[in-house]
Every structure is written in structure tokens, then in C-alpha cells.
Design an enzyme around this catalytic site. Structure first.
Site, PDB file in Angstrom:
ATOM      1  N   ARG A 255       0.836  -1.213   0.000  1.00 41.05           N
ATOM      2  CA  ARG A 255       0.000   0.000   0.000  1.00 41.05           C
ATOM      3  C   ARG A 255       0.867   1.259   0.000  1.00 41.05           C
ATOM      4  O   ARG A 255       0.461   2.317  -0.474  1.00 41.05           O
ATOM      5  CB  ARG A 255      -0.974  -0.014   1.196  1.00 41.05           C
ATOM      6  CG  ARG A 255      -1.811   1.250   1.319  1.00 41.05           C
ATOM      7  CD  ARG A 255      -3.091   1.053   2.127  1.00 41.05           C
ATOM      8  NE  ARG A 255      -2.882   0.410   3.407  1.00 41.05           N
ATOM      9  CZ  ARG A 255      -2.298   0.986   4.479  1.00 41.05           C
ATOM     10  NH1 ARG A 255      -1.884   2.227   4.413  1.00 41.05           N
ATOM     11  NH2 ARG A 255      -2.166   0.315   5.613  1.00 41.05           N
TER      12      ARG A 255
ATOM     13  N   TYR B 175     -17.968  13.570 -14.993  1.00 36.99           N
ATOM     14  CA  TYR B 175     -18.416  12.210 -14.775  1.00 36.99           C
ATOM     15  C   TYR B 175     -19.355  12.189 -13.558  1.00 36.99           C
ATOM     16  O   TYR B 175     -19.064  12.818 -12.534  1.00 36.99           O
ATOM     17  CB  TYR B 175     -17.207  11.292 -14.574  1.00 36.99           C
ATOM     18  CG  TYR B 175     -17.618   9.895 -14.245  1.00 36.99           C
ATOM     19  CD1 TYR B 175     -18.458   9.190 -15.106  1.00 36.99           C
ATOM     20  CD2 TYR B 175     -17.208   9.287 -13.074  1.00 36.99           C
ATOM     21  CE1 TYR B 175     -18.873   7.919 -14.802  1.00 36.99           C
ATOM     22  CE2 TYR B 175     -17.609   8.001 -12.773  1.00 36.99           C
ATOM     23  CZ  TYR B 175     -18.447   7.326 -13.634  1.00 36.99           C
ATOM     24  OH  TYR B 175     -18.863   6.063 -13.324  1.00 36.99           O
TER      25      TYR B 175
ATOM     26  N   ASP C  43      -8.982  16.594 -15.143  1.00 36.03           N
ATOM     27  CA  ASP C  43      -9.244  15.188 -15.459  1.00 36.03           C
ATOM     28  C   ASP C  43      -8.992  15.032 -16.952  1.00 36.03           C
ATOM     29  O   ASP C  43      -9.735  15.556 -17.781  1.00 36.03           O
ATOM     30  CB  ASP C  43     -10.692  14.840 -15.089  1.00 36.03           C
ATOM     31  CG  ASP C  43     -10.999  13.360 -15.295  1.00 36.03           C
ATOM     32  OD1 ASP C  43     -10.385  12.755 -16.194  1.00 36.03           O
ATOM     33  OD2 ASP C  43     -11.867  12.831 -14.581  1.00 36.03           O
TER      34      ASP C  43
ATOM     35  N   LYS D 192      -9.649   3.687 -18.848  1.00 37.81           N
ATOM     36  CA  LYS D 192     -10.007   4.098 -20.206  1.00 37.81           C
ATOM     37  C   LYS D 192      -8.799   3.991 -21.147  1.00 37.81           C
ATOM     38  O   LYS D 192      -8.234   2.942 -21.274  1.00 37.81           O
ATOM     39  CB  LYS D 192     -10.592   5.510 -20.122  1.00 37.81           C
ATOM     40  CG  LYS D 192     -11.648   5.673 -19.011  1.00 37.81           C
ATOM     41  CD  LYS D 192     -12.833   4.795 -19.271  1.00 37.81           C
ATOM     42  CE  LYS D 192     -13.844   4.622 -18.159  1.00 37.81           C
ATOM     43  NZ  LYS D 192     -13.862   5.410 -16.986  1.00 37.81           N
TER      44      LYS D 192
HETATM   45  N1  LCS Z   1     -13.239  10.589 -14.760  1.00 36.17           N
HETATM   46  C1  LCS Z   1     -13.835  10.421 -15.964  1.00 36.17           C
HETATM   47  C2  LCS Z   1     -13.745  11.511 -16.990  1.00 36.17           C
HETATM   48  C3  LCS Z   1     -14.552   9.265 -16.230  1.00 36.17           C
HETATM   49  O1  LCS Z   1     -15.142   9.128 -17.408  1.00 36.17           O
HETATM   50  C4  LCS Z   1     -14.644   8.266 -15.220  1.00 36.17           C
HETATM   51  C5  LCS Z   1     -15.420   7.019 -15.429  1.00 36.17           C
HETATM   52  C6  LCS Z   1     -14.018   8.477 -13.996  1.00 36.17           C
HETATM   53  C7  LCS Z   1     -13.310   9.646 -13.803  1.00 36.17           C
HETATM   54  C8  LCS Z   1     -14.044   7.450 -12.902  1.00 36.17           C
HETATM   55  O2  LCS Z   1     -13.184   6.415 -13.240  1.00 36.17           O
HETATM   56  P1  LCS Z   1     -13.343   4.885 -12.738  1.00 36.17           P
HETATM   57  O3  LCS Z   1     -13.428   4.910 -11.266  1.00 36.17           O
HETATM   58  O4  LCS Z   1     -14.579   4.340 -13.366  1.00 36.17           O
HETATM   59  O5  LCS Z   1     -12.087   4.246 -13.248  1.00 36.17           O
HETATM   60  N2  LCS Z   1     -16.246   7.050 -16.548  1.00 36.17           N
HETATM   61  C9  LCS Z   1     -17.071   6.171 -16.959  1.00 36.17           C
HETATM   62  C10 LCS Z   1     -17.921   6.338 -18.058  1.00 36.17           C
HETATM   63  O6  LCS Z   1     -18.062   7.357 -18.717  1.00 36.17           O
HETATM   64  N3  LCS Z   1     -18.588   5.215 -18.263  1.00 36.17           N
HETATM   65  O7  LCS Z   1     -18.306   4.286 -17.301  1.00 36.17           O
HETATM   66  C11 LCS Z   1     -17.325   4.836 -16.396  1.00 36.17           C
END
Ligand code: LCS
Length: 397
Positions: A60, A113, A185, A210
């Protein structure tokens, strides 16, 4: 190589963070699947905890596989430090926890998001953190929102799912003048197309789920900065609250990262063709894609973006019902949330990724009920086009 030579993006993606001779010549960084690291003596253990000697202690707090990934992403973003997290939301919540105290104000776009917005409204509000939502692509509105000062300006550009683009340099100037840090972001473009630290951002974060990983098989995130104090603060919060990444997860992301530039270039080429094909087609009301000259974010290419990316949103005539018919008719494209993988994904934000945002909040942010989001992948364009054509025919006749 000659002095001062800077590696290109493919070379950085393939080699950054890797030194085979650190690990008996292993060309792929080994997976250090261990929770803890033995000390040779009580003295050594104590010295590591006291930071008087280098060395690993407990996963961790640090792990060689995770370090390799962090080094690679920091290099791609042009930052000095990176902290990998268990998910994109672990990166977002670490950012919020690190810098927001009771009474502080954070300014964010309404179109972010869904969870990044909802945890401010539902959770951080419980600790007295105040949130101002604003369209950060509108400089006058952003200036008004920052009046009276703020602790943090958190921008998603292009925004999920509306694709509104914010001028990072202007946002940094305005944030700093208001006494706020700017965090960006960068999930939608990845460092291959946009490096916010170069434009004055203090912190960059990603959902590595992503583009950075790119293969729809891992959930992960990362925080990058060049400021040692900000890094130390983020590291303290992350390692103590516990949203750190697992070594195996880190290794998978590192493997995906090596082909980031190639994947993005290929998917972006497809995305531009898809957007151009959609514009003006019967049944399509509008297409939002920064690669189209009439998109307000287009002016930021190449000033801050090396390209428009692979995501677009469009609205069907016939609104939500037509949108549902389209989603149910696709054959090659996958009806799924998430984005940034080699496969083309299609989804409906109002009922899916942004369903946790109130109808009013969605309306204010421009997330209309009929908006469909497309994450264009690396398949052959003709196959994506043919699938869209047949699905559109089913949706709007
Ligand atoms: N920031 C952005 C711009 C995102 O699109 C997402 C997730 C997150 C943060 C959070 O990331 P995660 O914890 O899921 O890795 N976006 C998603 C979307 O547009 N569809 O499913 C998840």
C-alpha cells in the site's frame, strides 16, 4: 543519443519506467505480487519507516511494479510524480480529500463524470465543503464562479459526456488568481493528445480504466503532478485512506500503455470519419465532436490538444425513444458504459453514466435525454459505419 534529445511519444510509452537490468534483464517489468517486504534487520525496518534508507515496506505504501507504471505515466504527462490508484474515482476522491477542508469551495463543471459530481453533492457536502457548478468552457461564467476565492478548480476537458472543452491555460490563470489549485481530469484525451501540466495545471488525473489501459479489462486511476508538496499531500491521503492500486492491476495497465499512441491515432482517425459521416445524416439533430470545425472546442486544437480524441456525442431526432432503438439495434458496437478501449462502445448517459445526477443537474449541464455517447475504437471504419447505418435505419427509419 545526443544531449538534449527528447524521446517521442511511442518510445516514451514503450520504454519509460522500464530498466530491464533492474530485474535480471526482464523486458516486461515483473509483477511483484507481494503485500509486504522483508527487512534484513530491525535497524533496516526502522530506517525505511523513517525514510532514512530507500526500500520497500508494504505494497500500500509502494511496490516496484506500481512504481514502473507511475514512472511511465509521469513521463507521458511531463510530470515529476505520479500515484496510481485502485480506480479513477479513488484518484478523484483522493484529490478532494487532500485539498478540501470544511468551509472550502470547489468549482467544477456541471458536466463531469456523474460520480465526480455526486460525491461532492452527497458526501463532501456533509463535511461542509461547498460546490459551485459552472460551465468552465465559458470564461465569463468561470470568472464569476471563482469570485470570492476557491480552494480547487476541477476541470474535465473535454467533458463527459458533452465534450465541452475548457481552455486550460486561462483556467489556470483564473484559478491561481482566485487562490485555487487547478486539477484537470485528462481521461478523455490521454497524455498523447493533451498534457495539462504544460498549460499550467497543478494536478492531472485519469481514470486509467479508459485510454491508458485501453483494453476494457482493468479499473484503475492515477494522479500526476510536478509539485513535490502537492505530491506529498496526495501520497499521504492515498496511502492512508487506502485507494492504492494492486500490482497485478498496475502491470496490466503498464502493458496497455505501451500501445497508447498507436491506439489513439487509429481510433481518432476512425472517430473523425464517423463524426463527418454522422453530420447532416437524416435523423441526427447534432453531433458534438471537437474535430468538427463548428465545435467550440475546435479552436483549442492544436493550442492545447494535439487532436480531438475518440469520443463524441450526438442527438437523435425522436429523442430518448429513438436513442433506445439505436442502442438496441447495434451489432458490432458494444452497448456498454466506459470508454477509451480498442472496441467501439455506445451508451446513453441520461439513463446510464449520469443517471445518478438529478434531472435538473443534467439539464443545466446540457446532458439531454436523447444524447448518445460514442467511444470510437480501433476496428475498421467501414465496419463501424455499416453498423451505425443499420442501427440508425432501425432507430429513425
Ligand atoms: N473521470 C472520468 C472523466 C470518467 O469518465 C470516469 C469514469 C471516472 C473519472 C471514474 O473512473 P473509474 O473509477 O470508473 O475508473 N467514466 C465512466 C464512463 O463514462 N462510463 O463508465 C465509467
Amino acid at each position: 543519443m545526443e544531449k538534449g534529445h527528447e524521446s517521442g511519444p511511442n518510445t516514451t510509452a514503450i520504454h519509460a519506467g522500464l530498466d530491464p537490468f533492474r530485474y535480471q534483464g526482464a523486458v516486461s517489468v515483473p509483477i511483484f505480487q507481494t503485500s509486504t517486504f522483508a527487512f534484513r534487520s530491525s535497524h533496516e525496518g526502522a530506517a525505511r519507516f523513517a525514510k532514512q534508507e530507500p526500500g520497500y515496506i508494504y505494497t500500500r505504501l509502494g511496490n516496484p511494479t506500481v512504481d514502473a507504471l507511475q514512472e511511465a505515466v509521469a513521463a507521458l504527462e511531463g510530470g515529476r510524480f505520479a500515484l496510481a490508484t485502485a480506480s479513477g474515482m479513488a484518484a478523484v476522491s483522493t484529490l478532494y480529500f487532500a485539498f478540501l477542508d470544511p468551509g472550502d469551495r470547489i468549482v467544477v463543471p456541471g458536466a463531469v463524470y456523474g460520480s465526480s459530481r455526486v460525491i461532492l453533492e452527497k458526501e463532501f457536502s456533509r463535511y461542509g465543503v461547498r460546490t459551485t457548478f459552472v460551465d468552465t468552457s465559458d470564461e465569463a461564467a468561470l470568472a464569476r464562479a471563482l469570485e470570492g476565492g476557491a480552494k480547487l478548480l476541477f476541470v474535465e476537458t473535454p467533458a463527459n459526456p458533452t465534450l465541452q472543452c475548457t481552455d486550460i491555460e486561462r483556467a489556470a490563470e483564473m484559478a491561481h488568481a482566485a487562490g485555487a489549485l487547478l486539477a484537470v481530469d485528462n481521461t478523455f484525451l490521454s497524455p498523447h493528445l493533451q498534457r495539462p501540466l504544460r498549460h499550467g495545471a497543478d494536478i492531472v488525473l485519469h481514470s486509467m480504466t479508459k485510454f491508458l489501459n485501453g483494453h476494457a479489462d482493468v479499473v484503475a486511476g492515477i494522479l500526476v503532478t510536478s509539485d513535490e508538496k502537492l505530491h506529498a499531500r496526495l501520497q499521504f491521503v492515498l496511502t492512508n485512506l487506502g485507494g492504492t492500486i494492486d500490482p497485478h492491476q498496475a502491470w496490466l495497465v503498464h502493458r496497455g500503455l505501451k500501445t497508447l499512441p498507436m491506439r489513439i491515432e487509429r481510433a481518432q482517425e476512425n472517430a473523425l470519419k464517423v463524426a463527418e459521416w454522422l453530420v447532416g445524416r437524416r435523423g441526427i439533430e447534432w453531433v458534438a465532436y471537437p474535430g468538427l470545425p463548428d465545435h467550440p472546442g475546435h479552436r483549442l486544437i492544436p493550442r492545447q490538444m494535439a487532436g480531438p480524441g475518440c469520443l463524441m456525442a450526438f442527438e437523435l431526432a425522436g429523442g430518448i425513444e429513438a436513442g433506445r432503438r439505436l442502442l438496441d439495434a447495434v451489432k458490432l458496437m458494444t452497448l456498454a458504459v466506459s470508454l477509451g478501449g480498442v472496441e467501439t462502445l455506445i451508451q446513453h448517459p441520461a439513463s446510464m453514466t449520469h443517471a445518478n445526477v438529478s434531472a435538473e443537474g443534467r439539464h443545466e449541464a446540457g446532458i439531454t435525454d436523447g444524447l448518445v455517447r460514442l467511444s470510437v475504437g480501433c476496428e475498421d471504419f467501414e465496419d463501424i459505419r455499416a453498423d451505425l447505418e443499420q442501427a440508425l435505419a432501425a432507430a429513425v427509419g
